[in-house]
Write an enzyme that holds these catalytic residues in place. Structure first.
Site, short mmCIF file in Angstrom:
data_model
loop_
_atom_site.label_atom_id
_atom_site.label_comp_id
_atom_site.label_asym_id
_atom_site.label_seq_id
_atom_site.Cartn_x
_atom_site.Cartn_y
_atom_site.Cartn_z
N ASP A 1 1.37 2.66 3.54
CA ASP A 1 0.49 3.81 3.31
C ASP A 1 1.30 5.10 3.30
OD1 ASP A 1 -1.79 5.18 2.70
OD2 ASP A 1 -2.63 5.10 4.73
N HIS B 1 -4.68 -0.51 6.02
CA HIS B 1 -4.22 0.30 7.16
C HIS B 1 -5.13 0.19 8.39
CE1 HIS B 1 -7.22 2.96 5.44
NE2 HIS B 1 -6.43 3.41 4.49
N HIS C 1 -10.63 1.18 1.93
CA HIS C 1 -10.42 2.19 2.97
C HIS C 1 -11.62 2.07 3.90
CE1 HIS C 1 -8.96 6.04 4.71
NE2 HIS C 1 -10.20 6.01 5.17
N HIS D 1 0.85 -1.21 0.00
CA HIS D 1 0.00 0.00 0.00
C HIS D 1 0.88 1.24 0.00
CE1 HIS D 1 -3.83 2.12 1.58
NE2 HIS D 1 -2.98 3.05 1.21
N HIS E 1 1.42 5.47 -1.78
CA HIS E 1 0.99 6.60 -2.62
C HIS E 1 2.25 7.20 -3.24
CE1 HIS E 1 -3.12 6.61 -0.99
NE2 HIS E 1 -2.51 6.11 0.08
N LYS F 1 -9.65 -0.44 -5.76
CA LYS F 1 -9.69 0.22 -4.47
C LYS F 1 -11.04 0.88 -4.21
CE LYS F 1 -8.05 1.90 -0.67
NZ LYS F 1 -6.93 2.77 -0.34
N1 OTD Z 1 -4.31 8.30 4.38
N2 OTD Z 1 -3.43 10.19 3.38
C1 OTD Z 1 -3.57 9.66 2.13
C2 OTD Z 1 -4.05 8.41 1.98
C3 OTD Z 1 -4.18 7.60 3.16
O1 OTD Z 1 -6.25 6.56 3.58
C4 OTD Z 1 -5.17 6.47 3.03
O2 OTD Z 1 -4.84 5.50 2.36
C5 OTD Z 1 -3.14 10.44 0.99
O3 OTD Z 1 -2.59 11.54 1.25
O4 OTD Z 1 -3.30 10.00 -0.16
C6 OTD Z 1 -3.84 9.54 4.48
O5 OTD Z 1 -3.78 10.07 5.59
ZN ZN Z 2 -3.31 4.98 1.44
ZN ZN Z 3 -7.02 4.73 2.99
#
Ligand code: OTD
Ligand code: ZN
Ligand code: ZN
Length: 351
Positions: A251, A176, A138, A15, A17, A101
């Protein structure tokens, strides 16, 4: 005598970004240095909703991968109320999509286009179940009347349990996890082999009091928000258990310093700069370094039906200073989690 060196199969990050453009170029080398593969989240602006967009994003990532790292990005589709099941299936058959997702609309960063009601995408979920494409979730309700610290637990009961009942063969990863409730929920469904959960390094290391220690600490604000200490302990216990459903997913979610240090700061912790070192700290503190390989390198591939990596990497008990800031080509910067601190474990690369 505690171990001084830990050799494990090269891990994967289930996971992350990566963003795009200057941000991607700055953060990708950190992940590619430690992990062989990573599940890349699709919450770009605009989100990655079609197989064509995911293939183009994958090409941009591969262009930016530092030479010699052999990193493989695994792409995901961002589900919306109007996702086309045929496009999703074709993307999966072409090897573009590894998963799809589910963002409940407005649950987290760039999720405004997410699914407004999970019942609207029944046709998509049916197709995913039929072709074995995992659903990554999520897991928070978005009703602002539900307290922010309760949104994960309420999601389990109101959304996830009925969804698992309606699609009994759908593979699902609860991303997460942040609560004892989620750990217990995943364990209760473990026998099916179709329910997994990722655990971040930061949720193993901080609880909700840390976000307010001596003042408000925007770099510890992420979603789902860190919970009470009992929940952190439950996450550590799950991560070090070696149990199949629990695997590594950082994450890592970079934002510029300006976007974090603001009157309305963005959610996300950028942990990729020292991801393995942070997990090693948490496992060492729990006296369970010998269980890190299962969590980081074995359980994820098994869940996704992929072979574990053959290469071995080493972690050493030695000082490792987290960079103060990671600079982007356009002049912005990103602050790593624990920036400037010295950690007791250091990633030593391939052996
Ligand atoms: N959580 N920020 C982000 C994604 C995650 O939920 C998530 O996966 C992001 O900035 O893309 C966050 O706090
Ligand atoms: Zn994330
Ligand atoms: Zn998330």
């Amino acid at each position: 005598m505690p171990a001084e060196r830990l050799i494990l199969r090269r891990p994967d990050d289930w996971h992350i970004h990566l963003r795009d453009d200057a941000m991607m170029k700055a953060v990708l080398p950190f992940t590619a240095r430690q992990f062989a593969r990573a599940i890349v989240m699709p919450n770009l602006k605009p989100p990655v909703v079609t197989a064509a967009a995911a293939a183009a994003y994958r090409a941009r990532i591969l262009d930016a991968v530092p030479a010699g790292t052999g990193f493989t990005p695994l792409m995901t589709a961002y589900l919306t109320d109007t996702t086309d099941p045929d496009d999703l299936e074709q993307g999966a058959r072409d090897g573009v999509f590894t998963a799809a997702k589910l963002y409940p609309a407005n649950a987290t960063t760039n999720s405004a286009h997410g699914v407004s009601d999970v019942r609207r995408i029944d046709a998509v979920l049916e197709r995913m179940e039929a072709i074995g494409l995992p659903l990554l979730v999520h897991g928070e309700v978005t009703d602002r009347h539900v307290d922010i610290f309760d949104r994960e637990a309420v999601f389990l009961e109101q959304v996830l349990a009925p969804l698992l009942d309606r699609f009994p063969r759908l593979k699902v990863v609860l991303e997460h996890v942040t609560t004892r409730d989620a750990v217990e929920f995943v364990r209760a469904g473990a026998a099916s082999g179709r329910l997994g959960a990722t655990i971040t390094a930061h949720h193993l290391l901080i609880n909700r009091s840390d976000i307010f220690a001596g003042g408000i600490r925007p770099h510890l604000y992420c979603l789902p928000i860190a919970k009470r200490e009992v929940h952190r302990q439950a996450l550590v216990e799950a991560a070090i258990s070696g149990e199949g459903p629990f695997f590594l997913g950082t994450d890592t979610a970079p934002h510029t310093v300006a976007a974090k240090e603001s009157a309305c700061g963005c959610a996300g912790c950028f942990t990729a700069a020292t991801a393995l070192e942070l997990y090693a700290l948490a496992f060492d503190e729990a006296g369970a370094l010998d269980r890190l390989e299962a969590f980081a390198s074995l359980n994820g591939p098994r869940f996704y039906g992929l072979p574990p990596n053959e290469e071995r990497v080493v972690l050493e008990r030695a000082p490792c200073t987290v960079p103060d800031v990671v600079l982007l080509a356009d002049g912005d910067g990103v602050l790593p989690f624990r920036s400037g601190e010295t950690l007791g474990w250091r990633y030593g690369g391939a052996v």
